[in-house]
Design a protein around this motif. Sequence first.
Motif, mmCIF file in Angstrom:
data_model
loop_
_atom_site.group_PDB
_atom_site.id
_atom_site.type_symbol
_atom_site.label_atom_id
_atom_site.label_comp_id
_atom_site.label_asym_id
_atom_site.label_seq_id
_atom_site.Cartn_x
_atom_site.Cartn_y
_atom_site.Cartn_z
ATOM 1 N N GLU A 114 -14.857 35.536 -36.739
ATOM 2 C CA GLU A 114 -14.701 36.494 -37.842
ATOM 3 C C GLU A 114 -15.200 37.867 -37.413
ATOM 4 O OE1 GLU A 114 -13.059 36.008 -40.577
ATOM 5 O OE2 GLU A 114 -13.536 37.899 -41.555
ATOM 6 N N THR A 158 -13.779 31.399 -41.971
ATOM 7 C CA THR A 158 -13.387 31.308 -40.556
ATOM 8 C C THR A 158 -14.358 30.406 -39.781
ATOM 9 O OG1 THR A 158 -12.569 33.554 -40.751
ATOM 10 C CG2 THR A 158 -12.876 32.732 -38.508
ATOM 11 N N GLN A 185 -18.525 32.771 -44.214
ATOM 12 C CA GLN A 185 -17.136 33.021 -43.795
ATOM 13 C C GLN A 185 -16.364 31.715 -43.689
ATOM 14 O OE1 GLN A 185 -15.933 35.920 -43.732
ATOM 15 N NE2 GLN A 185 -17.687 37.308 -43.462
ATOM 16 N N ILE A 208 -5.943 36.241 -38.449
ATOM 17 C CA ILE A 208 -5.623 35.385 -39.600
ATOM 18 C C ILE A 208 -5.167 36.303 -40.736
ATOM 19 C CG2 ILE A 208 -6.598 33.790 -41.304
ATOM 20 C CD1 ILE A 208 -8.725 33.049 -39.166
ATOM 21 N N ILE A 209 -4.051 35.957 -41.409
ATOM 22 C CA ILE A 209 -3.753 36.640 -42.675
ATOM 23 C C ILE A 209 -3.896 35.630 -43.803
ATOM 24 C CG2 ILE A 209 -2.488 38.686 -41.977
ATOM 25 C CD1 ILE A 209 0.075 37.250 -42.316
ATOM 26 N N LEU A 263 -16.033 35.119 -48.571
ATOM 27 C CA LEU A 263 -14.824 34.347 -48.875
ATOM 28 C C LEU A 263 -15.087 32.833 -48.831
ATOM 29 C CD1 LEU A 263 -11.767 34.209 -49.357
ATOM 30 C CD2 LEU A 263 -11.431 34.506 -46.883
ATOM 31 N N ASN A 313 -11.986 43.958 -38.075
ATOM 32 C CA ASN A 313 -12.005 43.737 -39.539
ATOM 33 C C ASN A 313 -11.412 42.400 -39.928
ATOM 34 O OD1 ASN A 313 -12.990 46.279 -40.201
ATOM 35 N ND2 ASN A 313 -10.950 47.179 -39.925
ATOM 36 N N LYS A 314 -11.027 41.584 -38.959
ATOM 37 C CA LYS A 314 -10.232 40.384 -39.261
ATOM 38 C C LYS A 314 -10.841 39.141 -38.634
ATOM 39 C CE LYS A 314 -6.946 42.752 -41.221
ATOM 40 N NZ LYS A 314 -6.707 42.653 -42.629
ATOM 41 N N TYR A 368 -3.798 29.907 -46.200
ATOM 42 C CA TYR A 368 -4.490 28.798 -45.555
ATOM 43 C C TYR A 368 -4.095 27.479 -46.219
ATOM 44 C CZ TYR A 368 -8.040 32.528 -44.583
ATOM 45 O OH TYR A 368 -8.696 33.687 -44.235
HETATM 46 C C1 G1P Z 1 -10.530 37.839 -44.834
HETATM 47 C C2 G1P Z 1 -10.871 36.778 -43.788
HETATM 48 C C3 G1P Z 1 -10.337 37.188 -42.424
HETATM 49 C C4 G1P Z 1 -8.852 37.459 -42.504
HETATM 50 C C5 G1P Z 1 -8.545 38.462 -43.618
HETATM 51 C C6 G1P Z 1 -7.042 38.561 -43.838
HETATM 52 O O1 G1P Z 1 -11.217 39.012 -44.500
HETATM 53 O O2 G1P Z 1 -12.269 36.617 -43.741
HETATM 54 O O3 G1P Z 1 -10.583 36.173 -41.484
HETATM 55 O O4 G1P Z 1 -8.386 37.942 -41.251
HETATM 56 O O5 G1P Z 1 -9.138 38.075 -44.873
HETATM 57 O O6 G1P Z 1 -6.737 39.539 -44.781
HETATM 58 P P1 G1P Z 1 -11.519 40.199 -45.568
HETATM 59 O O7 G1P Z 1 -10.230 40.958 -45.678
HETATM 60 O O8 G1P Z 1 -11.879 39.521 -46.846
HETATM 61 O O9 G1P Z 1 -12.611 40.999 -44.974
#
Ligand code: G1P
Length: 276
Positions: free
Chosen positions: A193, A234, A232, A206-207, A113, A172-173, A210
């Motif tokens: 992350e 993050t 990342q 985090i959703i 990302l 996962n977040k 940003y």
């Molecule tokens: C991304 C971000 C993560 C965030 C998430 C929200 O993760 O890297 O920090 O919490 O979106 O949906 P991904 O879903 O791409 O793994």
Amino acid sequence: MSNKFLIKSAVIPVAGIGTRFLPITRSVPKVLLPLINRPIIEYAVREIVSCGISDIIFVMGRNMNIVKEYFDEKSDLLKYLKDSNNFEKIKEQEEISKLANIDVVYQDKALGLGHAILQSKSKIKSEYFLVVLPDDLIFNDINAVKQILEVHNKLGGTCVGLKEVQEEEISNKGIVEGKLIKKNIYSLSNMVEKPEIVNAPSNLSIIGRYILNKKIFELLEKQSPSALGEIQITDSIKNSMKFENVYGKLIEGEHFDVGNPKGMLEASIYLTNQNK
Ligand code: G1P
């Protein structure tokens, strides 16, 4: 006015392969998958333009021009609808092609990302810009972009959307650490992350909303990969805390992860019930 600091541009990363939606994503980009009859990318675009930001940059793969084309004017379709006096449909179809000024940059490698956002560097004109992840779909009268804009307008600085998550979602977040300074607003001091549960600083994730300072690009250019071997965002936001106030806003509303089939189905049912 919701956009006091004159944020001019919004970035929507759309290059994701959509692994969780295979096999349909062999041919159809994930962001064109529909919630009932409307692709999820349109929800992201509408959320952004409703806050007065009309310059939108899609970061996408080379084979994804169809995503941009969805927002083009469809002259044959309009002619057909006009010839059949279908005025209600004409209005909506014209509206979609006039929603936003959409520009495109390409991400040639799936390096994460942070790397996706870095590709938009040359297109960002204002000091701060917005990033919206279309997989995070949130329904609320005051939409999620407006909620983080309000924080930015009051306090300045970087702001990310937050949500309290269950333990099983933590790894996962992006997970944050911070101090509650006002109702639903945190001043953040750390973020990690995809941490293991034992290393997670909280249950606040985090959703995908940003507001970032343009200086983030200098950090992204030097950012080493971390979780999943990817660059990342993050990590770079965490590094920006040396010179930048970073806030988190607990987002009010119904949140769905439409990046997976179950979330998409739940969001479709929610929307159907709302429209009854
Ligand atoms: C991304 C971000 C993560 C965030 C998430 C929200 O993760 O890297 O920090 O919490 O979106 O949906 P991904 O879903 O791409 O793994």
